[in-house]
Write a protein that holds these residues in place. Structure first.
Motif, PDB file in Angstrom:
ATOM      1  N   GLY A   1      11.565   6.359  15.891  1.00 44.71           N
ATOM      2  CA  GLY A   1      10.345   5.888  16.509  1.00 44.71           C
ATOM      3  C   GLY A   1       9.385   5.516  15.409  1.00 44.71           C
ATOM      4  O   GLY A   1       9.758   5.392  14.250  1.00 44.71           O
ATOM      5  N   MET A   2       8.116   5.335  15.765  1.00 47.32           N
ATOM      6  CA  MET A   2       7.138   4.938  14.768  1.00 47.32           C
ATOM      7  C   MET A   2       6.940   6.027  13.709  1.00 47.32           C
ATOM      8  O   MET A   2       6.667   5.722  12.543  1.00 47.32           O
ATOM      9  N   VAL A   3       7.087   7.282  14.091  1.00 47.04           N
ATOM     10  CA  VAL A   3       6.925   8.371  13.122  1.00 47.04           C
ATOM     11  C   VAL A   3       7.909   8.217  11.976  1.00 47.04           C
ATOM     12  O   VAL A   3       7.547   8.336  10.792  1.00 47.04           O
ATOM     13  N   THR A   4       9.167   7.942  12.292  1.00 48.83           N
ATOM     14  CA  THR A   4      10.168   7.821  11.236  1.00 48.83           C
ATOM     15  C   THR A   4       9.950   6.575  10.390  1.00 48.83           C
ATOM     16  O   THR A   4      10.270   6.571   9.199  1.00 48.83           O
ATOM     17  N   LYS A   5       9.395   5.522  10.994  1.00 46.89           N
ATOM     18  CA  LYS A   5       9.127   4.308  10.224  1.00 46.89           C
ATOM     19  C   LYS A   5       7.995   4.532   9.233  1.00 46.89           C
ATOM     20  O   LYS A   5       8.059   4.071   8.086  1.00 46.89           O
ATOM     21  N   VAL A   6       6.969   5.255   9.659  1.00 39.12           N
ATOM     22  CA  VAL A   6       5.876   5.559   8.743  1.00 39.12           C
ATOM     23  C   VAL A   6       6.365   6.475   7.628  1.00 39.12           C
ATOM     24  O   VAL A   6       5.988   6.324   6.461  1.00 39.12           O
ATOM     25  N   GLU A   7       7.224   7.428   7.968  1.00 38.65           N
ATOM     26  CA  GLU A   7       7.764   8.305   6.932  1.00 38.65           C
ATOM     27  C   GLU A   7       8.637   7.522   5.968  1.00 38.65           C
ATOM     28  O   GLU A   7       8.596   7.745   4.748  1.00 38.65           O
ATOM     29  N   ALA A   8       9.436   6.588   6.486  1.00 42.59           N
ATOM     30  CA  ALA A   8      10.254   5.750   5.607  1.00 42.59           C
ATOM     31  C   ALA A   8       9.367   4.916   4.690  1.00 42.59           C
ATOM     32  O   ALA A   8       9.669   4.750   3.496  1.00 42.59           O
ATOM     33  N   ALA A   9       8.268   4.399   5.233  1.00 43.70           N
ATOM     34  CA  ALA A   9       7.327   3.635   4.414  1.00 43.70           C
ATOM     35  C   ALA A   9       6.732   4.511   3.322  1.00 43.70           C
ATOM     36  O   ALA A   9       6.532   4.074   2.182  1.00 43.70           O
ATOM     37  N   SER A  10       6.450   5.767   3.653  1.00 43.98           N
ATOM     38  CA  SER A  10       5.904   6.691   2.668  1.00 43.98           C
ATOM     39  C   SER A  10       6.908   6.946   1.546  1.00 43.98           C
ATOM     40  O   SER A  10       6.555   6.988   0.360  1.00 43.98           O
ATOM     41  N   ILE A  11       8.181   7.117   1.911  1.00 45.91           N
ATOM     42  CA  ILE A  11       9.220   7.328   0.907  1.00 45.91           C
ATOM     43  C   ILE A  11       9.300   6.132  -0.040  1.00 45.91           C
ATOM     44  O   ILE A  11       9.312   6.275  -1.262  1.00 45.91           O
ATOM     45  N   ALA A  12       9.348   4.929   0.531  1.00 43.56           N
ATOM     46  CA  ALA A  12       9.549   3.736  -0.285  1.00 43.56           C
ATOM     47  C   ALA A  12       8.320   3.398  -1.126  1.00 43.56           C
ATOM     48  O   ALA A  12       8.439   3.115  -2.321  1.00 43.56           O
ATOM     49  N   THR A  13       7.139   3.417  -0.515  1.00 46.21           N
ATOM     50  CA  THR A  13       5.937   3.062  -1.279  1.00 46.21           C
ATOM     51  C   THR A  13       5.668   4.077  -2.375  1.00 46.21           C
ATOM     52  O   THR A  13       5.149   3.733  -3.437  1.00 46.21           O
TER      53      THR A  13
END
Length: 389
Positions: free
Chosen positions: A232-244
């Motif tokens: 969901g959006m939670v995992t996408k934001v977490e993935a963005a946090s990992i990558a950025t």
């Protein structure tokens, strides 16, 4: 719905995104709901649209890695399943059938553009165990050097609940770090991150997220609307946090906007890179694991690990809980039971109680030189609970 710019910066213009349009190595992740029909079958039109956009990027000289969900969803209809099963065994069966169908569609679509594809199925061990990690790195880099489009998915047919990435958003972020990508594109059925429910009037799309503090007070929500995916959006934001956090720009957009994202248009939500590259294994430890057990540290050991960046030695450990083997992730707790770090342990749980509170030199004299080693080496350890930046 409205479009807006986060309070931190107004860098969402097409001009400001020129660097994204020129990113030489791109990882694109697409979710199940963006590839399949409501009944779970693959939507050939959607697959073709995605492949056309990626082939165009390849033709411009860019390198592309595709992280694709959809194996389980693609296997539902052939197996007569009306919806995604909840039990692991049937999920694995659906993935086994669906993965072949998914790759057949991709192979056919990319061949139409004169491109070869290579399937890469990963498990958690492939980004944490050093030998596996190196193999994954070599395979992906060799495929890119040969001009092949790697298509990555989690190996759902053998993964268990305990050793899964959890969703392909995290997998995509780790793959982006593994291949030293410049840009990660997360495609879903929503055209960006909103400051509330995007289906309600007045919700505003965030065009830029420069700092994770920009998300304070934002209602991220939970699951996707289709029910076919696992994230969901939670995992996408977490993935963005990992990558950025590893120096990679991230754009979250809807699947039909993939061409616009790769062209640098001001669509979706751009998460700006925040730092230099970090170890994939440490990123996984911080964001994609739970400890298989826990080690309680005395005050001196906490200071050594947290403040001085030291390895954890047996002398500083006062307690062991859980069942784990050497190489597993474990949580490191302070005397109040708070998790201060997580690391890959060098001993089995059964070995540790006899070693606690003793120096490595003493252990080496009594038990042999192989015991003169850290319980958790500082290179395999990440601090937790620090403020977001």
């Amino acid at each position: 719905m409205n479009d807006g710019v986060s309070g931190a910066a107004g860098g969402g213009s097409a001009g400001a995104r020129g660097a994204l349009a020129a990113a030489p190595r791109v990882v694109v992740k697409i979710g199940s709901s963006s590839l399949t029909t409501a009944h779970g079958g693959l939507d050939e039109t959607r697959v073709a649209m995605l492949v056309d956009a990626l082939a165009k990027a390849k033709a411009s000289g860019r390198e592309v890695v595709l992280v694709s969900s959809g194996a389980i969803a693609a296997g539902l209809a052939p197996l007569g399943m009306a919806s995604r099963p909840r039990d692991l065994a049937r999920q694995q069966a659906a993935a086994s059938v669906g993965q072949g169908l998914l790759m057949a569609h991709y192979t056919s679509a990319f061949t139409g553009h004169g491109l070869q594809v290579g399937q890469v199925l990963l498990t958690v061990d492939d980004v944490t165990r050093r030998s596996h990690y190196r193999n994954a790195y070599r395979t992906l880099h060799q495929l890119l050097q040969l001009g092949v489009v790697p298509i990555v998915n989690e190996n759902d047919t053998v993964a268990t609940h305990e050793i899964r990435f959890g969703d392909n958003d995290r997998l995509a972020a780790l793959v982006a770090q593994l291949v030293h990508a410049d840009l990660l594109v997360l495609l879903s059925d929503v055209d960006g991150l909103y400051d509330g429910n995007p289906h309600r009037p007045g919700a505003t799309r965030l065009r830029d997220v420069v700092s994770l503090t920009d998300l304070d007070g934002v209602d991220i929500g939970s699951a996707g609307r289709s029910g076919l995916g696992s994230g969901g959006m939670v995992t996408k934001v977490e993935a963005a946090s990992i990558a950025t956090g590893s120096g990679i720009d991230v754009v979250l957009a809807s699947a039909p906007e993939v061409s616009a994202v790769l062209a640098g248009d001001a669509v979706g939500t751009w998460f700006h890179r925040r730092a230099g590259r970090r170890s994939t294994r440490l990123l996984w430890l911080e964001h994609a694991t739970d400890g298989r057990g826990a080690l309680t540290l005395d005050a001196g050991a906490v200071r050594a690990v947290v403040e001085r960046g030291a390895s954890l030695l047996p002398a500083g450990i006062t307690g062991v809980t859980g069942t784990f083997t050497a190489g597993d992730p474990v949580d490191l707790l302070d005397e109040a039971g708070r998790t201060v770090a997580r690391g890959l342990v060098n001993y089995d749980a059964a070995e540790l109680p006899a070693l606690l509170g003793r120096s490595t030199k003493e252990l080496a004299r009594e038990l042999g030189p192989e015991y003169e080693r850290e319980v958790v080496h500082r290179d395999d350890l990440v601090l937790l609970g620090r403020p977001r930046r």
